[in-house]
Design an enzyme around this catalytic site. Structure first.
Site, PDB file in Angstrom:
ATOM      1  N   ARG A  65       0.846  -1.214   0.000  1.00 15.62           N
ATOM      2  CA  ARG A  65       0.000   0.000   0.000  1.00 15.62           C
ATOM      3  C   ARG A  65       0.872   1.251   0.000  1.00 15.62           C
ATOM      4  NH1 ARG A  65      -5.014   0.046   0.971  1.00 15.62           N
ATOM      5  NH2 ARG A  65      -5.065  -1.964   2.034  1.00 15.62           N
ATOM      6  N   VAL A  92      -7.895   2.119   0.553  1.00 17.64           N
ATOM      7  CA  VAL A  92      -7.647   2.789   1.830  1.00 17.64           C
ATOM      8  C   VAL A  92      -6.259   3.422   1.760  1.00 17.64           C
ATOM      9  CG1 VAL A  92      -7.265   2.360   4.301  1.00 17.64           C
ATOM     10  CG2 VAL A  92      -9.142   1.199   3.101  1.00 17.64           C
ATOM     11  N   HIS A 109     -19.100   9.977   0.852  1.00 12.43           N
ATOM     12  CA  HIS A 109     -19.595   8.650   1.218  1.00 12.43           C
ATOM     13  C   HIS A 109     -21.126   8.652   1.151  1.00 12.43           C
ATOM     14  CE1 HIS A 109     -19.464   4.740   3.154  1.00 12.43           C
ATOM     15  NE2 HIS A 109     -20.506   5.145   3.876  1.00 12.43           N
ATOM     16  N   GLU A 174     -25.189  13.752  -4.002  1.00 10.86           N
ATOM     17  CA  GLU A 174     -23.722  13.785  -3.938  1.00 10.86           C
ATOM     18  C   GLU A 174     -23.178  14.820  -4.910  1.00 10.86           C
ATOM     19  OE1 GLU A 174     -21.591  10.020  -4.125  1.00 10.86           O
ATOM     20  OE2 GLU A 174     -23.377   8.941  -3.497  1.00 10.86           O
TER      21      GLU A 174
HETATM   22  C1  GRF Z   1     -20.258   7.295  -4.851  1.00  6.93           C
HETATM   23  O1  GRF Z   1     -21.458   6.726  -4.388  1.00  6.93           O
HETATM   24  C2  GRF Z   1     -19.442   7.794  -3.687  1.00  6.93           C
HETATM   25  O2  GRF Z   1     -20.220   8.278  -2.627  1.00  6.93           O
HETATM   26  C3  GRF Z   1     -18.712   6.546  -3.262  1.00  6.93           C
HETATM   27  O3  GRF Z   1     -18.408   5.862  -4.449  1.00  6.93           O
HETATM   28  C4  GRF Z   1     -19.340   6.247  -5.471  1.00  6.93           C
HETATM   29  C5  GRF Z   1     -18.518   6.800  -6.588  1.00  6.93           C
HETATM   30  O4  GRF Z   1     -19.287   7.099  -7.732  1.00  6.93           O
HETATM   31  N1  GRF Z   1     -17.556   6.876  -2.475  1.00  6.93           N
HETATM   32  P1  GRF Z   1     -18.622   7.894  -8.938  1.00  6.93           P
HETATM   33  O5  GRF Z   1     -17.390   7.099  -9.377  1.00  6.93           O
HETATM   34  O6  GRF Z   1     -18.258   9.257  -8.434  1.00  6.93           O
HETATM   35  O7  GRF Z   1     -19.661   7.937 -10.005  1.00  6.93           O
END
Ligand code: GRF
Length: 201
Positions: A65, A92, A109, A174
């Site tokens: 990593r 991670v 998230h 998002e």
């Molecule tokens: C999203 O749901 C984000 O919250 C999560 O992974 C997904 C990524 O989607 N961490 P994208 O690649 O941005 O379309």
């Protein structure tokens, strides 16, 4: 100018939302310095290239990593990145990476953290029976999805929701929340007080 590095592993729709917000000036005085993927076939890479963004693939190739992260950090440094935005980046980060960009790494998230960290957060929410879930933008620390919360958006869970329908409704939020949160952080108008991200007085 603030310079963003965006890390992806897949679809890249949040990366595109950030790119659009930078282009339109909703994230002011900012440019996207580089989009990095750990997966050479990530759909988001093609989209980033189509937009004329700088892209780079940094594959794991069986390394530890930290070895992998050292190369990623080198690429971010070579593009003079100030803030790192994780956008569907499925790895991670090592202690080394976290130390190099302490308090300057953001993640999105798809749940109202601290509920449902980790994978399949939308399915976890349905199976748990919560009536509301949502999305969270937070600073990244050594905990899994556990760093200081910058912004959240709540949405209802309906009885007939499937993982797909709920994920799609969260994703819409998002795409609004991540640019807002990045604009806020880039403005510098906040202070960290323990776990709390507070408006500067
Ligand atoms: C999203 O749901 C984000 O919250 C999560 O992974 C997904 C990524 O989607 N961490 P994208 O690649 O941005 O379309």
């Amino acid at each position: 100018m603030t310079r963003l590095g965006i890390l992806i592993s897949g679809r890249g729709s949040n990366m595109l939302a950030l790119a659009e917000a930078v282009r339109s000036g909703h994230i002011a005085e900012t440019e996207i310095a580089v989009v990095i993927s750990d997966k050479p076939n990530a759909a988001g890479l093609t989209r980033a290239n189509e937009l004329g963004l700088q892209t780079q693939v940094v594959e794991r190739r069986g390394r530890t990593r930290e070895e992998h992260d050292r190369e990623t950090v080198d690429v971010l440094r070579s593009h003079q990145v100030d803030f790192v935005c994780l956008a569907g980046y499925m790895r991670v980060l090592s202690a080394y990476f976290l130390e190099e960009f302490r308090d300057c790494i953001l993640n999105i998230h798809p749940s109202l953290l601290p509920a449902f960290p980790g994978l399949n957060a939308q399915l976890q929410a349905i199976e748990h029976g919560v009536k509301f879930t949502g999305c969270t933008v937070h600073f990244v620390d050594e905990t899994l999805d556990g760093g200081p919360i910058i912004a959240q958006r709540a949405i209802p869970v309906y009885e007939d929701d499937t993982e797909e329908s709920l994920s799609a409704r969260i994703l819409e939020q998002e795409h609004q929340l991540y640019p807002e949160a990045v604009a806020f952080v880039v403005s510098g108008n906040y202070e960290l007080s323990g776990r709390r991200v507070l408006l500067k007085r």
